[in-house]
Motif scaffolding. Sequence first.
Motif, PDB file in Angstrom:
ATOM      1  N   PRO A 111       0.820  -1.224   0.000  1.00  0.00           N
ATOM      2  CA  PRO A 111       0.000   0.000   0.000  1.00  0.00           C
ATOM      3  C   PRO A 111       0.851   1.270   0.000  1.00  0.00           C
ATOM      4  O   PRO A 111       1.761   1.421   0.815  1.00  0.00           O
ATOM      5  CB  PRO A 111      -0.805  -0.127   1.307  1.00  0.00           C
ATOM      6  N   GLY A 112       0.532   2.163  -0.925  1.00  0.00           N
ATOM      7  CA  GLY A 112       1.191   3.467  -0.984  1.00  0.00           C
ATOM      8  C   GLY A 112       2.574   3.466  -1.605  1.00  0.00           C
ATOM      9  O   GLY A 112       3.161   4.536  -1.791  1.00  0.00           O
ATOM     10  N   GLU A 115       2.635   5.084  -5.171  1.00  0.00           N
ATOM     11  CA  GLU A 115       2.244   6.495  -5.062  1.00  0.00           C
ATOM     12  C   GLU A 115       3.410   7.351  -4.563  1.00  0.00           C
ATOM     13  O   GLU A 115       3.534   8.520  -4.924  1.00  0.00           O
ATOM     14  CB  GLU A 115       1.050   6.652  -4.120  1.00  0.00           C
TER      15      GLU A 115
END
Length: 346
Positions: A111-112, A115
């Motif tokens: 997750p992330g 990004e």
Amino acid sequence: MADDVSLLLVRELKAFDASSHGRPFSSLLVLKRLAAKTASNGNPFCSLELGDRTGSFTCTVFGDSPVFEILRNAGEGAVVRVEGKVEFYQGRFSPRLAKVVALAETELGAPGLLENLVEVAPEDHEGMWTEIQAFIDGIKHDALRMTVRTVFEEVGEAFRWTPAAVSMHHAYRHGLLEHTTHMARACHALLPLYPQVDPDLAMAGILLHDTGKTIEYEGTLATRRSRRGILQGHVVLGYQLARKAGIKAHLDPERLERLEHIILSHQGEPEWGAAVYAATPEAVFVSMIDNLDAKMGMVQRALRQAGEADEFSERLPGLSTTLLTRKIPAAASIPPPAPASEPPSA
């Protein structure tokens, strides 16, 4: 590499100054560019560009480094965890890398993670795409408007995600969308000053001038030129897109030729990639706006990435200089004059 080590962003790394020379650091980065070279003494080395969403930096790794083969085998687009020491070369951040671990494909779904690695345009891409649609709708000539719409239908979603360059300007996700939107805004503002320029043709040329880059560039984490990009280049690819769409839209030969000429000449100079010099009012107009926004895009990115203590950026090849990044001090407020005293009453 210890998992509890705090990973620094590129913005934080570039905030170090000479007093931090030798300071150890760890970071999670994308290998954006890797060029294998040979020194004059015959020894191999690699020139690297590493980055994340906050920016990038370059450094050199020599053949006797323990990370040389790891980086060369990882290749462009790899995500790597690095340990190194802060160093500077000719006043710019150029660290010495001591340890590199390339992340496996299965690790990229954390997750992330992506990004934090992918640099994107600072403006909202949905809002910019809405603006592009409005600029297309504003083209009054029916066949010209249809030509532009047909090209955008062919290139599809790629236009919204593609960078505008590998390294020079707007070289990040949504960069092509941002560059084109800025140019269209400038076109709209400047057209009243130049009545000799056909507004529909100029706007169509701006919207289509770089659409060939949707074919020229490929890659998710690191941008590279595709086979067609290398063999033909975005100027020719954009010309082909516009010609095909113009014929389909029954655009008259005069306007089609002028639209094609805008695309073929927008780079300004043959050494910059132009097929010909700009030779119509619209082509000169578009070429100048393209050059303006490309250079200001370099300025804007350098200012975004500048640290609080930085006075100058690193050297920007597209400007052939460093850039003064320190903000102009706010003007001191001057208190208003005291009101004149009332004369005594009689």
